[in-house]
Design a protein around this motif. Structure first.
Motif, PDB file in Angstrom:
ATOM      1  N   SER A   1      -7.613  -8.637 -12.983  1.00 25.23           N
ATOM      2  CA  SER A   1      -6.922  -8.357 -14.026  1.00 25.23           C
ATOM      3  C   SER A   1      -5.648  -9.375 -13.515  1.00 25.23           C
ATOM      4  N   LEU A   2      -5.628  -9.983 -12.987  1.00 22.73           N
ATOM      5  CA  LEU A   2      -4.786 -11.049 -12.483  1.00 22.73           C
ATOM      6  C   LEU A   2      -5.249 -11.812 -13.061  1.00 22.73           C
ATOM      7  N   LYS A   3      -6.461 -12.095 -13.866  1.00 27.41           N
ATOM      8  CA  LYS A   3      -6.743 -13.245 -14.474  1.00 27.41           C
ATOM      9  C   LYS A   3      -6.333 -13.395 -16.157  1.00 27.41           C
ATOM     10  N   ARG A   4      -5.791 -12.136 -16.207  1.00 27.47           N
ATOM     11  CA  ARG A   4      -5.711 -12.100 -17.793  1.00 27.47           C
ATOM     12  C   ARG A   4      -4.157 -11.802 -18.541  1.00 27.47           C
ATOM     13  N   LYS A   5      -3.608 -12.415 -17.087  1.00 32.88           N
ATOM     14  CA  LYS A   5      -2.158 -12.998 -16.822  1.00 32.88           C
ATOM     15  C   LYS A   5      -1.896 -14.377 -17.034  1.00 32.88           C
ATOM     16  N   LYS A   6      -1.300 -14.484 -17.562  1.00 35.53           N
ATOM     17  CA  LYS A   6      -0.892 -16.278 -16.886  1.00 35.53           C
ATOM     18  C   LYS A   6       0.025 -16.510 -16.751  1.00 35.53           C
ATOM     19  N   SER A   7       0.401 -17.914 -16.277  1.00 32.50           N
ATOM     20  CA  SER A   7       2.237 -18.306 -15.672  1.00 32.50           C
ATOM     21  C   SER A   7       3.067 -17.149 -16.148  1.00 32.50           C
ATOM     22  N   TRP A   8       2.726 -16.534 -14.998  1.00 30.56           N
ATOM     23  CA  TRP A   8       3.998 -15.574 -15.192  1.00 30.56           C
ATOM     24  C   TRP A   8       4.310 -15.135 -13.345  1.00 30.56           C
ATOM     25  N   THR A   9       5.635 -15.218 -12.972  1.00 27.40           N
ATOM     26  CA  THR A   9       6.424 -15.230 -12.096  1.00 27.40           C
ATOM     27  C   THR A   9       7.032 -13.997 -11.139  1.00 27.40           C
ATOM     28  N   HIS A  10       7.874 -13.055 -12.358  1.00 28.43           N
ATOM     29  CA  HIS A  10       8.700 -12.420 -12.143  1.00 28.43           C
ATOM     30  C   HIS A  10       8.315 -10.586 -13.525  1.00 28.43           C
ATOM     31  N   GLY A  11       8.349  -9.994 -12.186  1.00 29.74           N
ATOM     32  CA  GLY A  11       7.562  -8.875 -12.758  1.00 29.74           C
ATOM     33  C   GLY A  11       7.525  -7.525 -11.951  1.00 29.74           C
ATOM     34  N   GLU A  12       6.527  -6.961 -12.884  1.00 25.63           N
ATOM     35  CA  GLU A  12       6.249  -5.427 -11.802  1.00 25.63           C
ATOM     36  C   GLU A  12       4.612  -5.069 -12.766  1.00 25.63           C
ATOM     37  N   ILE A  13       3.901  -5.042 -12.225  1.00 24.92           N
ATOM     38  CA  ILE A  13       2.194  -4.529 -12.269  1.00 24.92           C
ATOM     39  C   ILE A  13       2.082  -3.137 -11.564  1.00 24.92           C
ATOM     40  N   LEU A  14       1.733  -1.894 -13.085  1.00 25.40           N
ATOM     41  CA  LEU A  14       1.554  -0.514 -12.804  1.00 25.40           C
ATOM     42  C   LEU A  14       0.326  -0.946 -12.788  1.00 25.40           C
ATOM     43  N   PHE A  15      -0.717  -0.421 -11.833  1.00 30.13           N
ATOM     44  CA  PHE A  15      -2.079  -0.103 -11.286  1.00 30.13           C
ATOM     45  C   PHE A  15      -2.025   2.208 -11.697  1.00 30.13           C
ATOM     46  N   ASP A  16      -1.844   2.429 -12.930  1.00 32.98           N
ATOM     47  CA  ASP A  16      -2.124   4.092 -13.106  1.00 32.98           C
ATOM     48  C   ASP A  16      -3.654   4.519 -13.313  1.00 32.98           C
ATOM     49  N   PHE A  17      -3.901   4.814 -11.606  1.00 32.73           N
ATOM     50  CA  PHE A  17      -6.034   5.346 -11.363  1.00 32.73           C
ATOM     51  C   PHE A  17      -5.989   6.634 -11.233  1.00 32.73           C
ATOM     52  N   THR A  18      -7.360   7.439 -11.404  1.00 31.00           N
ATOM     53  CA  THR A  18      -7.882   8.510 -11.406  1.00 31.00           C
ATOM     54  C   THR A  18      -8.749   8.722 -11.494  1.00 31.00           C
ATOM     55  N   ILE A  19      -9.745   9.712 -10.250  1.00 38.14           N
ATOM     56  CA  ILE A  19     -10.971   9.386 -10.243  1.00 38.14           C
ATOM     57  C   ILE A  19     -11.331  10.843 -11.213  1.00 38.14           C
ATOM     58  N   ARG A  20     -12.807  10.617 -12.355  1.00 37.66           N
ATOM     59  CA  ARG A  20     -12.853  11.829 -13.288  1.00 37.66           C
ATOM     60  C   ARG A  20     -14.266  11.266 -13.243  1.00 37.66           C
ATOM     61  N   GLN A  21     -15.364  12.849 -12.640  1.00 39.28           N
ATOM     62  CA  GLN A  21     -16.815  12.881 -12.867  1.00 39.28           C
ATOM     63  C   GLN A  21     -17.107  11.719 -11.386  1.00 39.28           C
ATOM     64  N   ASN A  22     -15.673  11.562 -10.649  1.00 38.13           N
ATOM     65  CA  ASN A  22     -16.773  10.687  -9.641  1.00 38.13           C
ATOM     66  C   ASN A  22     -16.772   9.205  -9.420  1.00 38.13           C
ATOM     67  N   MET A  23     -15.683   8.452 -10.877  1.00 33.77           N
ATOM     68  CA  MET A  23     -15.584   7.149 -10.909  1.00 33.77           C
ATOM     69  C   MET A  23     -14.076   7.053 -10.782  1.00 33.77           C
ATOM     70  N   VAL A  24     -13.809   5.989 -10.554  1.00 28.66           N
ATOM     71  CA  VAL A  24     -12.147   5.569 -10.598  1.00 28.66           C
ATOM     72  C   VAL A  24     -12.116   5.026 -12.339  1.00 28.66           C
ATOM     73  N   SER A  25     -11.052   5.885 -12.806  1.00 22.67           N
ATOM     74  CA  SER A  25     -10.576   5.674 -14.229  1.00 22.67           C
ATOM     75  C   SER A  25      -9.559   4.816 -14.255  1.00 22.67           C
ATOM     76  N   ALA A  26      -9.199   3.898 -14.597  1.00 21.75           N
ATOM     77  CA  ALA A  26      -7.638   2.894 -14.034  1.00 21.75           C
ATOM     78  C   ALA A  26      -7.348   2.252 -15.679  1.00 21.75           C
ATOM     79  N   SER A  27      -5.816   1.665 -15.394  1.00 25.09           N
ATOM     80  CA  SER A  27      -4.649   1.220 -16.686  1.00 25.09           C
ATOM     81  C   SER A  27      -3.797   0.722 -16.009  1.00 25.09           C
ATOM     82  N   ILE A  28      -3.720  -0.436 -16.694  1.00 26.64           N
ATOM     83  CA  ILE A  28      -3.029  -1.939 -16.160  1.00 26.64           C
ATOM     84  C   ILE A  28      -2.296  -2.249 -16.784  1.00 26.64           C
ATOM     85  N   MET A  29      -0.563  -1.608 -16.810  1.00 22.64           N
ATOM     86  CA  MET A  29       0.639  -2.782 -17.350  1.00 22.64           C
ATOM     87  C   MET A  29       0.921  -3.308 -16.617  1.00 22.64           C
ATOM     88  N   PHE A  30       1.526  -4.968 -17.441  1.00 27.52           N
ATOM     89  CA  PHE A  30       2.109  -5.966 -16.826  1.00 27.52           C
ATOM     90  C   PHE A  30       3.461  -5.715 -17.582  1.00 27.52           C
TER      91      PHE A  30
END
Length: 122
Positions: free
Chosen positions: A80-109
């Motif tokens: 996911s870091l490849k999607r964010k260029k030239s960025w030095t300060h902040g927060e990343i949130l990786f929301d995750f849950t297991i659905r049907q035995n698979m990890v489902s995730a969303s990312i917020m920069f």
């Protein structure tokens, strides 16, 4: 250890290796990472709250991430870091849950800026 010499992708990998044990006990939540000057400072997991009924917590029947789910989640976080260029300060949130035995995730920069530093450059 001087983190400014370690790429952010490697730092994210280090974070996930550190929290691996905790991820094996939760099946949903948010992994958070605070970044300042391209260095990870604070990080951790916020998991969904436990619900009680009449003051009694139910017996824990939830399983956490399996090894394969953990590896998938860790790799997704690094990629996911490849999607964010030239960025030095902040927060990343990786929301995750297991659905049907698979990890489902969303990312917020979230980018953070300090007005005091900005004012000096004007």
């Amino acid at each position: 250890m001087n983190l400014d010499q370690i790429p952010l992708t490697r730092q994210i990998d280090m974070v996930f290796r550190k929290i691996k044990e905790e991820l094996s006990h939760v099946n949903s939540g948010t992994v958070f990472v605070h970044i300042r000057n391209n260095e990870i400072g604070k990080f951790g997991i916020k998991h969904l709250p436990f619900e009680s009924k009449d003051g009694v917590l139910p017996a824990t029947t939830t399983k956490g991430l399996t090894e394969l789910q953990y590896q998938s989640f860790r790799q997704m976080a690094i990629e996911s870091l490849k999607r964010k260029k030239s960025w030095t300060h902040g927060e990343i949130l990786f929301d995750f849950t297991i659905r049907q035995n698979m990890v489902s995730a969303s990312i917020m920069f979230e980018s953070n800026y300090n007005m005091a530093n900005f004012a000096r450059t004007i």
